[in-house]
Design a protein around this motif. Structure first.
Motif, PDB file in Angstrom:
ATOM      1  N   TYR A  86       0.830  -1.198   0.000  1.00 33.63           N
ATOM      2  CA  TYR A  86       0.000   0.000   0.000  1.00 33.63           C
ATOM      3  C   TYR A  86       0.865   1.248   0.000  1.00 33.63           C
ATOM      4  CZ  TYR A  86      -3.381  -3.523   1.124  1.00 33.63           C
ATOM      5  OH  TYR A  86      -4.153  -4.645   1.066  1.00 33.63           O
ATOM      6  N   ALA A  87       0.383   2.283  -0.677  1.00 33.93           N
ATOM      7  CA  ALA A  87       1.105   3.556  -0.751  1.00 33.93           C
ATOM      8  C   ALA A  87       0.105   4.698  -0.831  1.00 33.93           C
ATOM      9  CB  ALA A  87       2.015   3.587  -1.972  1.00 33.93           C
ATOM     10  N   CYS A  88       0.524   5.846  -0.314  1.00 34.14           N
ATOM     11  CA  CYS A  88      -0.282   7.063  -0.410  1.00 34.14           C
ATOM     12  C   CYS A  88       0.385   8.002  -1.403  1.00 34.14           C
ATOM     13  CB  CYS A  88      -0.363   7.752   0.941  1.00 34.14           C
ATOM     14  SG  CYS A  88      -1.418   6.924   2.124  1.00 34.14           S
ATOM     15  N   SER A  89      -0.433   8.724  -2.128  1.00 33.81           N
ATOM     16  CA  SER A  89       0.083   9.719  -3.056  1.00 33.81           C
ATOM     17  C   SER A  89      -0.914  10.861  -3.129  1.00 33.81           C
ATOM     18  CB  SER A  89       0.308   9.115  -4.444  1.00 33.81           C
ATOM     19  OG  SER A  89      -0.905   8.633  -4.965  1.00 33.81           O
ATOM     20  N   ASP A  90      -0.500  11.930  -3.761  1.00 33.78           N
ATOM     21  CA  ASP A  90      -1.379  13.085  -3.958  1.00 33.78           C
ATOM     22  C   ASP A  90      -1.906  13.613  -2.622  1.00 33.78           C
ATOM     23  OD1 ASP A  90      -2.676  15.008  -5.466  1.00 33.78           O
ATOM     24  OD2 ASP A  90      -4.473  13.789  -5.738  1.00 33.78           O
ATOM     25  N   VAL A  98      -4.930   6.494  -2.138  1.00 32.36           N
ATOM     26  CA  VAL A  98      -4.282   5.328  -1.552  1.00 32.36           C
ATOM     27  C   VAL A  98      -4.337   4.211  -2.581  1.00 32.36           C
ATOM     28  CG1 VAL A  98      -4.232   3.692   0.369  1.00 32.36           C
ATOM     29  CG2 VAL A  98      -5.012   6.031   0.762  1.00 32.36           C
ATOM     30  N   THR A  99      -3.195   3.558  -2.798  1.00 34.43           N
ATOM     31  CA  THR A  99      -3.053   2.536  -3.831  1.00 34.43           C
ATOM     32  C   THR A  99      -2.687   1.202  -3.213  1.00 34.43           C
ATOM     33  OG1 THR A  99      -2.276   4.230  -5.354  1.00 34.43           O
ATOM     34  CG2 THR A  99      -1.814   1.955  -5.950  1.00 34.43           C
ATOM     35  N   ALA A 100      -3.297   0.141  -3.733  1.00 34.56           N
ATOM     36  CA  ALA A 100      -2.940  -1.233  -3.368  1.00 34.56           C
ATOM     37  C   ALA A 100      -2.364  -1.890  -4.613  1.00 34.56           C
ATOM     38  CB  ALA A 100      -4.160  -2.005  -2.888  1.00 34.56           C
ATOM     39  N   ALA A 101      -1.120  -2.371  -4.511  1.00 36.88           N
ATOM     40  CA  ALA A 101      -0.459  -3.041  -5.636  1.00 36.88           C
ATOM     41  C   ALA A 101      -0.209  -4.485  -5.250  1.00 36.88           C
ATOM     42  CB  ALA A 101       0.855  -2.344  -5.972  1.00 36.88           C
ATOM     43  N   GLY A 102      -0.607  -5.407  -6.122  1.00 34.22           N
ATOM     44  CA  GLY A 102      -0.466  -6.826  -5.840  1.00 34.22           C
ATOM     45  C   GLY A 102       0.986  -7.265  -5.731  1.00 34.22           C
ATOM     46  N   VAL A 103       1.211  -8.307  -4.936  1.00 29.45           N
ATOM     47  CA  VAL A 103       2.541  -8.891  -4.759  1.00 29.45           C
ATOM     48  C   VAL A 103       2.693 -10.052  -5.736  1.00 29.45           C
ATOM     49  CG1 VAL A 103       4.057 -10.068  -3.124  1.00 29.45           C
ATOM     50  CG2 VAL A 103       2.575  -8.218  -2.330  1.00 29.45           C
ATOM     51  N   THR A 114      -7.197   1.577  -6.340  1.00 29.70           N
ATOM     52  CA  THR A 114      -7.003   2.851  -5.651  1.00 29.70           C
ATOM     53  C   THR A 114      -8.326   3.344  -5.077  1.00 29.70           C
ATOM     54  OG1 THR A 114      -7.447   4.233  -7.584  1.00 29.70           O
ATOM     55  CG2 THR A 114      -5.157   3.533  -7.247  1.00 29.70           C
ATOM     56  N   ILE A 115      -8.194   4.267  -4.134  1.00 30.64           N
ATOM     57  CA  ILE A 115      -9.349   4.980  -3.580  1.00 30.64           C
ATOM     58  C   ILE A 115      -8.887   6.393  -3.270  1.00 30.64           C
ATOM     59  CG2 ILE A 115      -8.938   4.334  -1.164  1.00 30.64           C
ATOM     60  CD1 ILE A 115     -12.053   3.960  -0.971  1.00 30.64           C
TER      61      ILE A 115
END
Length: 142
Positions: A86-90, A98-103, A114-115
């Motif tokens: 998970y990462a936050c941006s903007d 907030v972004t969720a990127a698969g492993v 994202t949300i």
């Protein structure tokens, strides 16, 4: 001299059973794998929804999203997760993403979600892309 009737299965009968088992496996295994993958996607959906609530709590306390997503705040990034990172941006005064990127190692590497502050949910990869929802089905439906 008594002759006993031979008992057992013929080779044809065994081959028919093996063929039936093969057909059932060919149908069942992919369906099961898809079911398992769908269950992994729920991690992203749950964590992103929870993160949005936490971000709103942070905003209520600080009147900005700047500084959120860090340890020690009411809105730290999810930790201890298995299938997504998970990462936050903007992060701005009134915006966040907030972004969720698969492993990759867990089979979810192609999936991304994202949300944002407006509760707009987007799908950036996996079974399709969408600017308005999280795709959680192989058919590309939300």
């Amino acid at each position: 001299m008594n002759q006993r009737a031979q008992q057992g299965f013929t080779l044809i009968e065994l081959m028919i059973v093996v063929a039936i088992i093969g057909i059932l496996a060919a149908i069942a295994v992919p369906a099961y794998n898809e079911y398992v993958l769908k269950s992994k996607l729920t991690e992203a959906f749950t964590e992103l929804s929870t993160m949005r609530v936490k971000m709103e709590q942070y905003f209520q306390d600080n009147r900005t999203y700047v500084g959120a997503c860090t340890a020690g705040t009411v809105a730290p990034l999810p930790s201890g997760t298995k299938y997504f990172t998970y990462a936050c941006s903007d992060l701005g005064a009134t915006t966040f993403t907030v972004t969720a990127a698969g492993v990759d190692a867990q089979g979810t590497g192609a999936f991304g979600y994202t949300i944002n502050q407006s509760n707009v949910r987007t799908t950036t990869g996996g079974w399709g892309t969408s600017a308005s929802c999280w795709i959680g089905n192989k058919g590309g439906t939300c």
